[in-house]
Enzyme design. Structure first.
Site, mmCIF file in Angstrom:
data_model
loop_
_atom_site.group_PDB
_atom_site.id
_atom_site.type_symbol
_atom_site.label_atom_id
_atom_site.label_comp_id
_atom_site.label_asym_id
_atom_site.label_seq_id
_atom_site.Cartn_x
_atom_site.Cartn_y
_atom_site.Cartn_z
ATOM 1 N N GLY A 128 47.469 33.238 -35.793
ATOM 2 C CA GLY A 128 46.244 33.944 -36.174
ATOM 3 C C GLY A 128 45.048 33.089 -35.794
ATOM 4 N NE ARG A 129 41.173 35.801 -38.522
ATOM 5 C CZ ARG A 129 40.843 36.776 -39.370
ATOM 6 N NH1 ARG A 129 39.730 37.452 -39.201
ATOM 7 N NH2 ARG A 129 41.617 37.071 -40.387
ATOM 8 C CB ILE A 130 44.178 28.917 -39.041
ATOM 9 C CG1 ILE A 130 43.179 29.452 -40.075
ATOM 10 C CG2 ILE A 130 44.391 27.413 -39.226
ATOM 11 C CD1 ILE A 130 43.683 29.418 -41.511
ATOM 12 N NE ARG A 155 52.610 39.709 -38.577
ATOM 13 C CZ ARG A 155 51.662 40.110 -39.395
ATOM 14 N NH1 ARG A 155 51.932 41.003 -40.307
ATOM 15 N NH2 ARG A 155 50.436 39.638 -39.324
ATOM 16 C CB ALA A 211 51.107 28.172 -43.808
ATOM 17 N NE ARG A 212 48.898 30.557 -50.274
ATOM 18 C CZ ARG A 212 47.688 30.217 -49.813
ATOM 19 N NH1 ARG A 212 47.532 29.166 -49.048
ATOM 20 N NH2 ARG A 212 46.629 30.930 -50.153
ATOM 21 C CD GLU A 232 50.543 24.737 -53.492
ATOM 22 O OE1 GLU A 232 51.120 24.342 -52.464
ATOM 23 O OE2 GLU A 232 49.334 25.002 -53.570
ATOM 24 C CG HIS A 278 46.876 24.120 -51.245
ATOM 25 N ND1 HIS A 278 47.729 25.108 -51.669
ATOM 26 C CD2 HIS A 278 46.114 24.677 -50.270
ATOM 27 C CE1 HIS A 278 47.485 26.217 -50.975
ATOM 28 N NE2 HIS A 278 46.522 25.975 -50.121
ATOM 29 C CB ILE A 279 42.990 18.854 -49.610
ATOM 30 C CG1 ILE A 279 43.899 17.962 -48.746
ATOM 31 C CG2 ILE A 279 43.151 18.530 -51.084
ATOM 32 C CD1 ILE A 279 43.470 16.499 -48.712
HETATM 33 C C1 GLV Z 1 44.089 28.188 -48.928
HETATM 34 O O1 GLV Z 1 45.230 27.867 -49.011
HETATM 35 C C2 GLV Z 1 43.653 29.484 -48.547
HETATM 36 O O2 GLV Z 1 44.481 30.384 -48.434
HETATM 37 O O3 GLV Z 1 42.438 29.640 -48.370
#
Ligand code: GLV
Ligand code: GLV
Length: 326
Positions: free
Chosen positions: A155-157, A177, A238-239, A268, A286-287
């Protein structure tokens, strides 16, 4: 009377002041993470909420607070919000896309580089007074420059991460995808669309930038880690839940892969305790979006969405259907 809102975690004072011009604001400036029942109690009587990912908006919460009309997430990822349930309850939801793309891409690189070049491990060693023990092979790791970067989630990131690979003369593989348009591939350092398996087999550094959902749960588990090179690194900005943490711990222990850089975790803010005993993992809380400018932009974006939604306008970053009941 102004509508009441809850700001569920501490936030910049100037953003709170802006919200106060439109709303009666209850703000959790002491910054406790609310339990589900505390969240419900604080949401009672409120029409809106500005939340972060520690607040889970689900069927149970929505049923308990029928007056709620909108939740504005201060994050681009919104796996903490059940969008289908919001649609059923006619509650608007928004996120904060785009404002964090470049900052998150910067951090992805920082974490990947720290992981490959063992920066935090070396610093701990230095702080522990061990420098006199230096050897020719102390803290050697794989190169970034000239290597193959594999991006899962383009995606964009992901595309912003790929663009930065130009300066490191890296070949970029990606899996997504769907395939990007040719001009986007070109702009993303000539990124090449491959299967997840090919990406894992051929990449020297794998970075994860895909949203979390039931479909992406454990995208990287034992079978995927086994495909990777023993010299490879894995970075997750990501997550949690996209990686099977238990399988990763096993792979780091057995040196199935060289190292991992993790900004996100399955449970987390709790951490699998075994991560703490490993030296070949760089751990951050998560920073990835935490630059001054970007956190302010995210807070303002969430606030602006909430102000629009509760004053009868379409929020710019709406995730739910629209319009809803009056
Ligand atoms: C951070 O994890 C976000 O989804 O912005
Ligand atoms: C982070 O934004 C959190 O609320 O945990």
């Amino acid at each position: 009377m102004k509508p009441g809102i809850l700001v569920a975690r501490a936030i910049f004072p100037d953003v709170l002041r802006k919200l106060s011009e439109h709303f009666e604001v209850e703000s959790n400036q002491q910054d406790d993470i609310f339990s589900q029942e505390q969240l419900i109690a604080h949401l009672r009587g409120k029409q809106g909420a500005l939340i972060t990912m520690s607040a889970h908006i689900n069927e149970h919460v929505l049923a308990a607070v029928p007056g709620l009309r909108m939740v504005a997430n201060m994050a681009v990822g919104y796996d903490n919000i059940d969008i289908a349930a919001c649609n059923r309850f006619q509650v608007l939801a928004s996120n904060t896309p785009d404002v964090l793309n470049e900052t998150t891409a910067d951090f992805g690189w920082a974490l990947m580089m720290a992981t490959a070049r063992r920066i935090t491990e070396a610093e701990h060693w230095l702080r522990a007074g061990k420098w006199t023990k230096w050897r020719y092979d102390s803290f050697i790791g794989p190169d970034l420059h000239g290597s193959t970067l594999g991006i899962i989630g383009m995606g964009r990131i992901g595309q912003a991460i790929a663009r930065r690979a130009t300066g490191f003369n890296m070949q970029v593989l990606y899996h997504n995808r769907s395939r990007l348009a040719p001009e986007l591939e070109l702009a993303a350092n000539h990124a090449q669309f491959v299967s997840k398996e090919q990406l894992l087999r051929e990449s020297d550094h794998v970075i994860l930038v895909l949203p979390y959902s039931a479909a992406t749960h454990h995208t990287i588990a034992a079978a995927e880690l086994a495909l990777m090179k023993p010299t490879a690194t894995l970075t997750n900005v990501a997550r949690g839940g996209i990686v099977d943490d238990q399988a990763l711990i096993q792979a780091l222990r057995n040196k199935t892969i060289a190292a991992a850089g993790l900004d996100v975790f399955e449970n987390e803010p709790a951490l699998h305790p075994d991560f703490l005993g490993l030296t070949n993992v760089v751990l951050t809380p998560h920073i990835a979006s935490a630059s001054e400018k970007t956190r302010r932009a995210m807070a303002n974006c969430a606030a602006d969405n909430l102000i629009a939604g509760l004053s009868g306008q379409r929020p710019p970053n709406l995730l739910t259907s629209y319009p809803v009941r009056a």
